[in-house]
Scaffold this active site. Structure first.
Site, short mmCIF file in Angstrom:
data_model
loop_
_atom_site.label_atom_id
_atom_site.label_comp_id
_atom_site.label_asym_id
_atom_site.label_seq_id
_atom_site.Cartn_x
_atom_site.Cartn_y
_atom_site.Cartn_z
N THR A 95 0.86 -1.19 0.00
CA THR A 95 0.00 0.00 0.00
C THR A 95 0.89 1.23 0.00
OG1 THR A 95 -1.65 -1.19 1.30
CG2 THR A 95 -1.85 1.22 1.19
N LYS A 170 -7.14 1.89 -2.85
CA LYS A 170 -6.73 1.28 -1.57
C LYS A 170 -6.72 2.34 -0.46
CE LYS A 170 -4.96 -1.49 1.45
NZ LYS A 170 -5.90 -2.28 2.23
N LYS A 238 -0.06 5.14 8.42
CA LYS A 238 0.56 5.51 7.12
C LYS A 238 -0.52 5.67 6.05
CE LYS A 238 1.78 1.99 4.83
NZ LYS A 238 1.17 1.04 3.91
#
Ligand SMILES: NC(=O)C1=CN([C@@H]2O[C@H](COP(=O)(O)OP(=O)(O)OC[C@H]3O[C@@H](n4cnc5c(N)ncnc54)[C@H](OP(=O)(O)O)[C@@H]3O)[C@@H](O)[C@H]2O)C=CC1
Ligand SMILES: O=CC(=O)O
Length: 347
Positions: A95, A170, A238
């Site tokens: 990701t 995502k 993150k």
């Protein structure tokens, strides 16, 4: 089909194991090379560097922690770029943000190699059972060539067009998930503090319009204070950070996500110094203040090391994995003891 796999963390290990179990020949690499050994027991070969893996395999998959890791594995010495080229494909399933993905894509395609970004939705368990949702974008030919592997790794693959779209999808999904988890956690605490039984709350939620597999799966574990990570906090933070940046770029105000990010950030900075301090304690001469005798032992996990400290004998034992810790008879996490240590070392 021979596939290379770079990155054997929580996800990469489960995914490469799945490929092996389903008849793929897999060559693995991990920054901490010792983590490859378990896969070798199931038939994997080891590549000493990312470049060696790419040299050997027509298709190489990466599953790495964050943008810095994804870039380093491609661009650094002995990296993917040294061996990728015409006739080879590189699939980054980590990701990351769209910019990172585009940078990697440009570098790979400029050598004649093909690139696909393919981040996944679904955590440790879906990775173990081949139930991930794959969000691919980039080279359509490489996507089609990768379908046999995606069919093993996931329950559904989407092809979303140009590079960057997989990363964006995502980040949007995980921005929603991070906000939901914050609201869920607040709800659990509020129910308990206001005198309700939080188990009842789980039942009520599960029967209503906001029932979902995540609340159903995580809720009972959270009520037992079982916080063993399937999706580490640092990665969720993150993703929130990268999603907020995407919001900035597109002039989308996301106050809920911003608040959730603050909570995640504060949670991660609260935990890290604690781990660091106890690591330091454990590697120096151990001498505990007598008050600690009430906490006979403590065990905690930091960077793959379980440490068991016996306050009476002032000895400690280490294990490098949860499995090993268990086999040595080490117990469960006891954060209250860790906090006691912190308080005492501060005094
Ligand atoms: N866990 C989950 O539920 C999910 C995670 N994801 C995403 O998948 C990715 C991997 O997650 P997960 O497996 O949980 O993460 P882990 O933290 O368990 O593993 C991270 C991996 O990245 C490697 N790595 C970290 N930094 C570097 C570096 N500088 N150079 C080379 N390798 C590096 C680690 O190597 P080493 O072993 O040496 O530290 C390890 O193999 C992340 O992007 C995450 O956001 C997506 C869906 C679900
Ligand atoms: O990225 C995490 C997930 O569960 O999906």
């Amino acid at each position: 089909m021979e596939v290379g796999f770079l990155g054997l963390g929580i996800m990469g290990k489960a995914m490469s194991m799945n490929l092996l179990k389903n008849g793929f020949k897999v060559t693995v690499w991990n920054r901490t090379l010792s983590k490859c050994n378990e896969l070798v027991e199931f038939g994997a070969s080891i590549g000493e560097t990312p470049a060696q893996v790419v040299k050997k395999c027509r298709l190489t998959i990466a599953m790495l922690s964050d943008p810095a890791a994804a870039l380093s594995v491609v661009f650094d010495k002995d990296g993917v770029l040294e061996q990728i080229g015409s006739g080879k494909g590189y699939i980054d399933m980590s990701t990351v943000d769209p910019e990172t993905s585009s940078k990697i894509s440009q570098a790979i395609t400029s050598t004649g190699g093909a690139f696909l970004e393919a981040p996944v939705s679904g955590s440790k368990q879906p990775a173990e059972t081949g139930q991930l949702v794959i969000l691919a974008a980039g080279d359509k030919g490489l996507y089609e060539e990768s379908i046999p592997a995606f069919d093993v790794l996931g329950k559904k693959s989407f092809f979303l067009g140009q590079v960057g779209n997989g990363a964006k999808m995502k980040l949007v999904v995980n921005m929603i998930m991070g906000s939901m988890m914050n609201a869920f956690s607040e709800g659990l605490v509020l129910s308990e503090r206001s005198g309700l039984n939080p188990h009842d709350l789980l039942d009520v939620l599960d029967l209503g319009a906001i029932a979902n597999p995540m609340f159903r799966g995580k809720g009972p574990a959270m009520l037992k204070s079982n916080h063993s990570p399937a999706f580490p906090l640092k990665h969720q933070q993150k993703d929130m950070r990268l999603a907020l940046a995407l919001g900035d770029e597109n002039a989308v105000s996301m106050p809920v996500a911003a608040a959730a990010n603050e909570v995640l950030l504060s949670a991660s900075t609260r935990i890290d110094p604690m781990y660091r301090t106890v690591m330091e304690i454990s590697f120096c001469e151990l001498s505990f203040p007598s008050g600690l005798a009430s906490h006979r032992r403590m065990l905690f996990w930091s960077r793959l090391t379980w440490i068991d400290i016996d306050a009476h004998s002032c000895q400690f034992r280490k294990a490098n994995s949860f499995k090993k810790a268990r086999s040595m008879g080490l117990g469960d996490l006891d954060f209250s003891a860790v906090y006691e240590i912190l308080k005492m070392t501060k005094d």
